[in-house]
Write an enzyme that holds these catalytic residues in place. Structure first.
Site, PDB file in Angstrom:
ATOM      1  N   LYS A 121       0.826  -1.211   0.000  1.00  0.00           N
ATOM      2  CA  LYS A 121       0.000   0.000   0.000  1.00  0.00           C
ATOM      3  C   LYS A 121       0.866   1.269   0.000  1.00  0.00           C
ATOM      4  O   LYS A 121       0.442   2.300  -0.499  1.00  0.00           O
ATOM      5  CB  LYS A 121      -0.916   0.016   1.226  1.00  0.00           C
ATOM      6  CG  LYS A 121      -1.780  -1.229   1.409  1.00  0.00           C
ATOM      7  CD  LYS A 121      -3.094  -1.094   0.721  1.00  0.00           C
ATOM      8  CE  LYS A 121      -4.135  -2.173   1.001  1.00  0.00           C
ATOM      9  NZ  LYS A 121      -3.734  -3.550   1.207  1.00  0.00           N
TER      10      LYS A 121
HETATM   11  C1  PLP Z   1      -4.419  -4.619   0.666  1.00  0.00           C
HETATM   12  C2  PLP Z   1      -3.792  -5.936   0.681  1.00  0.00           C
HETATM   13  C3  PLP Z   1      -4.227  -6.965  -0.157  1.00  0.00           C
HETATM   14  C4  PLP Z   1      -5.408  -6.810  -1.087  1.00  0.00           C
HETATM   15  O1  PLP Z   1      -5.163  -5.886  -2.099  1.00  0.00           O
HETATM   16  P1  PLP Z   1      -6.416  -5.287  -2.907  1.00  0.00           P
HETATM   17  O2  PLP Z   1      -5.838  -4.202  -3.734  1.00  0.00           O
HETATM   18  O3  PLP Z   1      -7.372  -4.792  -1.876  1.00  0.00           O
HETATM   19  O4  PLP Z   1      -6.965  -6.408  -3.718  1.00  0.00           O
HETATM   20  C5  PLP Z   1      -3.554  -8.165  -0.112  1.00  0.00           C
HETATM   21  N1  PLP Z   1      -2.535  -8.358   0.722  1.00  0.00           N
HETATM   22  C6  PLP Z   1      -2.087  -7.398   1.538  1.00  0.00           C
HETATM   23  C7  PLP Z   1      -0.950  -7.689   2.453  1.00  0.00           C
HETATM   24  C8  PLP Z   1      -2.688  -6.157   1.552  1.00  0.00           C
HETATM   25  O5  PLP Z   1      -2.242  -5.202   2.373  1.00  0.00           O
END
Ligand code: PLP
Length: 477
Positions: A121
């Protein structure tokens, strides 16, 4: 570049408008009204560029729509974008930002967790935070950011704006359903503009309250509300970049590449779809899910049907309503906002909508979907550790399981399969230790995390209570 809403009723806007509003006023999500194209030469050259330069090349057409130079008072000029990206990616501890490692024949791991909060993120949020700050300073404005997190979005968003004097941030997380590391990364940030709310409910409850806050026009204007969830187009866009750089490193545009993507809200894998739309030669996008497998069931049956959320050891994917899926649905329906609206209304009313077989076949020609249950997730952590010595977190492990299932069913010799690694193993130490016998250590900058003081409010899953809480906090700052 103009952006249109997936529900077809809101006015089109530019990048700035999409950035500042997040969710469109008709309840839809913004998508570009056309796809720009990266030339084969540009794709080939990405592998030789510093990451922030590659990011600039890939993102620029989406920010400016091809017009070079300064986009005036609404915009982020080319030069500004360059500076923002340089600064954002300087916050990563790995020089190449998104390094690629081989884990087997034609199998690669793309590590996306070398940013400040150890999850992918940060790749988008470090950019988004700087974009907000730039634009707010330019217009001398303040905003209130509100987000819902199942774990990693919250800390990444807080980390991106904790030094901001122009934004307050409220992050809702499901009480007791994140890991301790995830919670502490949010609640130990001692900044006056940072507010954590633990909701007594699931992530979907948090997401519902978030949508309701956005749909409350009066509140929205009163606090200058903006979103940090991946419904914001500016969250998705920076993620397109690593699909392009990874593919380039493996030989694109001269070879095709497949990706396996641990999926929750469908933001990350939608970025892969965007990469393909703009010319990155992607053969397959594998949707990797845990026990919350609504998307795998949809691909198999054409029925997009809600069930209860099951808590798992990969909590960032414990989601039933994948908000960004609406962006793909818009394309599935030939960009017909009325049909998307009808599906979304059916989902809200009956908990289900269906897509017919012909349209579904189109989706299946690009997307695969596989589920890893808890035992398979642990087995994948163990297998990767035994085979390579790498410790992978449970989300990454779901990606490995799905990648290997997909290749068993459809071998594609010579097409590299890249598994996305969305989180550092030390974010999920219990599961990783259980599978490998070795407890993964936090990196040095977070080593005192368990000693820091926490700050949070626990609230019921109720719109009015949350709204009052936010008003009261804002009145005091
Ligand atoms: C946010 C996240 C996901 C999912 O990603 P999306 O974009 O919501 O599909 C998967 N794994 C981790 C560790 C995340 O932080």
């Amino acid at each position: 570049m103009q952006y249109v809403s997936t529900r077809g009723r809101a006015e089109p806007t530019d990048f700035f408008g999409a950035l500042m509003t997040g969710l469109a006023h008709d309840g839809g999500l913004y998508v570009p009204d056309e796809w720009p194209t990266l030339s084969p030469d540009l794709i080939r050259s990405l592998r030789s560029m510093p990451y922030s330069q590659a990011a600039w090349e890939v993102m620029r057409p989406f920010v400016h729509g091809g017009s070079a130079g300064d986009a005036g008072d609404r915009g982020i000029s080319d030069a500004t974008l360059h500076t923002l990206l340089d600064e954002a990616y300087a916050s990563f501890v790995h020089h190449s930002v998104a390094p690629l490692f081989q884990t087997g024949p034609d199998e690669w791991l793309l590590e996306l967790y070398h940013g400040p909060t150890l999850a992918f993120k940060d790749v988008a949020m470090q950019v988004l935070g700087r974009m907000y700050e730039h634009v707010l300073r330019f217009h001398d404005r303040h905003i209130t950011l509100i987000g819902a997190t199942s774990g990693d979005t919250g800390s990444a968003a807080i980390e991106a704006v904790r030094r901001s004097t122009r934004s307050s941030i409220f992050i809702m997380h499901p009480h007791g359903r994140t890991t301790e590391v995830q919670r502490r990364q949010m609640t130990t940030v001692q900044a006056p503009n940072v507010h954590n709310i633990a909701i007594e409910g699931t992530f979907d409850d948090c997401q519902r309250i978030l949508k309701e806050l956005f749909n409350d026009g009066q509140f929205r204007d009163e606090v200058a509300l903006s979103g940090v969830n991946s419904i914001n187009w500016a969250r998705v866009l920076p993620q397109v970049v690593y699909y392009a750089t990874a593919a380039s490193s493996l030989g694109a545009p001269d070879v095709e590449v497949s990706f396996s993507v641990p999926t929750g809200n469908f933001g990350d894998i939608f970025a892969g779809y965007v990469a393909r739309q703009i010319g990155v030669p992607i053969r397959r996008l594998v949707i990797a899910t845990n026990d919350n497998d609504i998307l795998a069931r949809f691909l198999a049956t054409g029925r997009h049907e809600l069930e209860d959320v099951t808590p798992t050891i990969s909590p960032s994917m414990d989601i039933q309503v994948s908000s960004n899926f609406e962006r793909l649905l818009f394309d599935i329906h030939g960009r017909d906002g009325d049909r998307v609206t009808a599906d979304m209304e059916a989902l809200a009313r009956d908990g289900v909508f269906t897509v017919d077989e012909a349209l579904l076949d189109d989706v299946r020609s690009l997307f695969g979907a596989h589920r890893a249950d808890e035992a398979q997730t642990l087995a994948a952590i163990r297998a990767v550790f035994d085979e390579t010595g790498f410790q992978v977190d449970p989300h990454t492990a779901v990606g490995f399981h799905a990648a290997r299932e997909d290749r068993q069913g459809r071998p594609d010799p010579g097409v590299p399969m890249v598994v996305l690694g969305p989180a550092h193993p030390a974010k999920f130490p219990t599961a990783v230790e259980r599978a490998t016998g070795v407890r993964p250590a936090l990196p040095p900058h977070l080593s005192d995390l368990y000693d820091r003081e926490e700050r949070l409010a626990v609230l019921p899953a109720d719109l009015a209570t949350v709204r009052d809480h936010i008003r009261a906090k804002l009145a005091r700052t």
